[in-house]
Motif scaffolding. Structure first.
Motif, PDB file in Angstrom:
ATOM      1  N   PRO A  40      -6.704  -5.094  -3.549  1.00 47.77           N
ATOM      2  CA  PRO A  40      -5.371  -5.195  -4.170  1.00 47.77           C
ATOM      3  C   PRO A  40      -5.176  -6.550  -4.841  1.00 47.77           C
ATOM      4  O   PRO A  40      -5.771  -7.551  -4.436  1.00 47.77           O
ATOM      5  N   PRO A  41      -4.337  -6.606  -5.848  1.00 47.97           N
ATOM      6  CA  PRO A  41      -4.095  -7.878  -6.526  1.00 47.97           C
ATOM      7  C   PRO A  41      -3.296  -8.841  -5.654  1.00 47.97           C
ATOM      8  O   PRO A  41      -2.609  -8.426  -4.718  1.00 47.97           O
ATOM      9  N   ALA A  42      -3.403 -10.116  -5.981  1.00 43.18           N
ATOM     10  CA  ALA A  42      -2.596 -11.130  -5.294  1.00 43.18           C
ATOM     11  C   ALA A  42      -1.283 -11.308  -6.037  1.00 43.18           C
ATOM     12  O   ALA A  42      -1.191 -11.068  -7.237  1.00 43.18           O
ATOM     13  N   GLY A  43      -0.256 -11.704  -5.305  1.00 42.93           N
ATOM     14  CA  GLY A  43       1.040 -11.900  -5.926  1.00 42.93           C
ATOM     15  C   GLY A  43       2.051 -12.420  -4.934  1.00 42.93           C
ATOM     16  O   GLY A  43       1.733 -12.711  -3.775  1.00 42.93           O
ATOM     17  N   GLU A  44       3.279 -12.540  -5.374  1.00 40.45           N
ATOM     18  CA  GLU A  44       4.361 -12.989  -4.507  1.00 40.45           C
ATOM     19  C   GLU A  44       4.862 -11.795  -3.694  1.00 40.45           C
ATOM     20  O   GLU A  44       5.123 -10.719  -4.241  1.00 40.45           O
ATOM     21  N   VAL A  45       4.989 -11.981  -2.409  1.00 40.23           N
ATOM     22  CA  VAL A  45       5.454 -10.932  -1.507  1.00 40.23           C
ATOM     23  C   VAL A  45       6.610 -11.472  -0.694  1.00 40.23           C
ATOM     24  O   VAL A  45       6.475 -12.496  -0.013  1.00 40.23           O
ATOM     25  N   GLU A  46       7.733 -10.784  -0.748  1.00 44.96           N
ATOM     26  CA  GLU A  46       8.895 -11.196   0.050  1.00 44.96           C
ATOM     27  C   GLU A  46       8.796 -10.570   1.424  1.00 44.96           C
ATOM     28  O   GLU A  46       8.731  -9.349   1.566  1.00 44.96           O
ATOM     29  N   ARG A  47       8.761 -11.411   2.424  1.00 47.97           N
ATOM     30  CA  ARG A  47       8.690 -10.924   3.804  1.00 47.97           C
ATOM     31  C   ARG A  47      10.054 -11.089   4.453  1.00 47.97           C
ATOM     32  O   ARG A  47      10.634 -12.178   4.429  1.00 47.97           O
ATOM     33  N   THR A  48      10.556 -10.016   5.032  1.00 43.72           N
ATOM     34  CA  THR A  48      11.873 -10.059   5.675  1.00 43.72           C
ATOM     35  C   THR A  48      11.763 -10.277   7.176  1.00 43.72           C
ATOM     36  O   THR A  48      12.762 -10.503   7.841  1.00 43.72           O
ATOM     37  N   ARG A  49      10.543 -10.197   7.709  1.00 42.81           N
ATOM     38  CA  ARG A  49      10.356 -10.367   9.142  1.00 42.81           C
ATOM     39  C   ARG A  49       9.138 -11.235   9.403  1.00 42.81           C
ATOM     40  O   ARG A  49       8.206 -11.294   8.621  1.00 42.81           O
ATOM     41  N   GLY A  50       9.168 -11.857  10.571  1.00 40.69           N
ATOM     42  CA  GLY A  50       7.988 -12.567  11.037  1.00 40.69           C
ATOM     43  C   GLY A  50       7.849 -13.957  10.459  1.00 40.69           C
ATOM     44  O   GLY A  50       8.401 -14.315   9.431  1.00 40.69           O
ATOM     45  N   GLY A  51       7.096 -14.765  11.149  1.00 43.65           N
ATOM     46  CA  GLY A  51       6.765 -16.090  10.672  1.00 43.65           C
ATOM     47  C   GLY A  51       5.260 -16.215  10.674  1.00 43.65           C
ATOM     48  O   GLY A  51       4.538 -15.223  10.757  1.00 43.65           O
ATOM     49  N   ALA A  52       4.778 -17.427  10.569  1.00 42.02           N
ATOM     50  CA  ALA A  52       3.335 -17.668  10.600  1.00 42.02           C
ATOM     51  C   ALA A  52       2.918 -17.885  12.050  1.00 42.02           C
ATOM     52  O   ALA A  52       2.358 -18.921  12.407  1.00 42.02           O
ATOM     53  N   ARG A  53       3.207 -16.917  12.876  1.00 39.62           N
ATOM     54  CA  ARG A  53       2.933 -17.056  14.309  1.00 39.62           C
ATOM     55  C   ARG A  53       1.724 -16.211  14.710  1.00 39.62           C
ATOM     56  O   ARG A  53       1.433 -15.183  14.127  1.00 39.62           O
ATOM     57  N   ARG A  54       1.050 -16.673  15.738  1.00 39.42           N
ATOM     58  CA  ARG A  54      -0.084 -15.946  16.296  1.00 39.42           C
ATOM     59  C   ARG A  54       0.217 -15.686  17.770  1.00 39.42           C
ATOM     60  O   ARG A  54       0.178 -16.592  18.592  1.00 39.42           O
TER      61      ARG A  54
END
Length: 281
Positions: A233-247
Motif C-alpha cells: 500500500p502507498p504511504a500517506g497521512e493517516v488520522e488515528r483516533t485511538r491509541g498512542g505509540a505504546r507497546r
C-alpha cells in the motif's frame, strides 16, 4: 458449574462455547439473542441498562459493549451497576468474576506499558472504562469472589477483517508517522478469558490481553498485501483516533501459564486469510 456471560456477542459466544465444551452450563445475556436454538448456550434477552435479575452463577464474565446509539456511561457504568446490584439483592455471588476492559484506558500514553503503568489524566473513554474497573473490583473487595479485569488490545479474527478489506479494496495507507498497534486474535482473547476464569490458582486483579509482538501498522498492512499477492500500500497521512505509540506487555498473562495460538499478527492474519470464518451470530 453455571457460567453467566453478560454481553454475549461474538467474543462472549466464543467464551461460552469453550465453557460448554469444558462441561459448564452457560447462560448468555444480550439484548437481541440469535434466532433459533443455539447449542451450547442458553441465551436470554436482557438489557442490563434497563435492569436485570441475578440468575445465580458460579462464573461470571461481563463483556458488554455499547451499541451504535448507546453512550459509554450507559453500558459500562449503568449496565454494570445493575448487574452488581442484582447480585447484591440476591445475596449471592460467583466464585470468580471477570470484566472485559480495554487497553484504550491508556489513551495516548506512549512507550512501554504494563499493568503497573500509571494513567495520570485519563481521556473521556478511558475515564469511563477506569471507573467501571474500579466499581467492579471494589464491589468484590473483601469477598470470596476472585475478581479480575482483562484489558484487551484491538481484537481481530473471524468477521473482523477491516485491514484485509482495506488492502483488497486499495484503500490501505501506510502511515508516514510510525503507528504502533497492540492486537489479539479473537480466539486468543476468548482463550485468555477461559484461562483466567478456570485456572486453579487465584488470578491477579489485572491483566493485559495482547499478543507477543506489538507491531507497526505499516508492517501489518505489508504482510497482508504480500499474502494477498498485492503491491505494498502507498504511504500517506493517516488520522488515528485511538491509541498512542505504546507497546503493551503480556508478560503477566504469560507468567500465569497462558500460551497464545496466534502469538503475533503474522500467525493470526495468515490463519484468517486461510480460514475466513464469520463472526458468531
Amino acid at each position: 458449574m453455571t457460567a453467566l456471560i453478560v454481553g454475549c456477542g461474538d467474543l462472549g459466544t466464543e467464551v461460552g462455547l469453550r465453557l460448554h465444551a469444558a462441561g459448564e452450563w452457560v447462560i448468555g445475556w444480550r439484548r437481541n439473542p440469535p434466532a433459533g436454538p443455539q447449542p451450547g448456550i442458553d441465551f436470554a434477552a436482557v438489557d442490563i441498562v434497563a435492569g436485570c435479575e441475578w440468575p445465580g452463577a458460579d462464573l461470571l464474565v461481563i463483556a458488554a459493549a455499547p451499541g451504535r446509539d448507546d453512550g459509554y456511561e450507559d453500558t459500562y457504568l449503568t449496565g454494570l451497576q445493575h448487574v452488581l446490584q442484582s447480585m447484591d439483592a440476591a445475596g449471592a455471588a460467583p466464585r470468580r468474576a471477570l470484566l472485559v476492559s480495554s487497553t484504550a484506558v491508556y489513551g495516548s500514553t506512549s512507550g512501554d506499558v504494563d499493568e503497573t503503568t500509571p494513567i495520570a489524566a485519563p481521556e473521556r473513554r478511558a475515564a469511563v472504562l477506569l471507573e467501571a474497573e474500579r466499581r467492579f473490583l471494589d464491589f468484590f473487595a473483601g469477598s470470596e469472589t476472585d475478581a479480575v479485569v482483562l484489558r484487551l488490545g484491538g481484537i481481530y479474527g473471524p468477521g473482523r477483517t477491516r485491514l484485509i478489506d482495506q488492502v483488497r479494496e486499495g484503500r490501505a495507507v501506510i502511515p508516514h508517522t510510525p503507528a504502533v498497534t497492540n492486537r489479539i486474535h479473537r480466539d486468543d482473547a476468548a482463550a485468555a478469558v477461559l484461562h483466567l476464569l478456570t485456572r486453579p490458582e487465584r488470578p491477579e486483579q489485572l491483566y493485559l490481553g495482547v499478543d507477543d509482538a506489538p507491531a507497526e501498522l505499516g508492517d501489518v498492512l505489508r504482510f497482508i498485501a504480500d499474502r494477498l499477492g498485492m503491491p505494498e500500500p502507498p504511504a500517506g497521512e493517516v488520522e488515528r483516533t485511538r491509541g498512542g505509540a505504546r507497546r503493551c506487555s503480556n508478560a503477566l498473562l504469560r507468567a500465569s501459564g497462558f500460551r497464545f495460538a496466534f502469538p503475533d499478527h503474522r500467525a493470526g492474519y495468515a490463519h484468517l486469510l486461510k480460514d475466513p470464518r464469520p463472526r458468531h451470530p
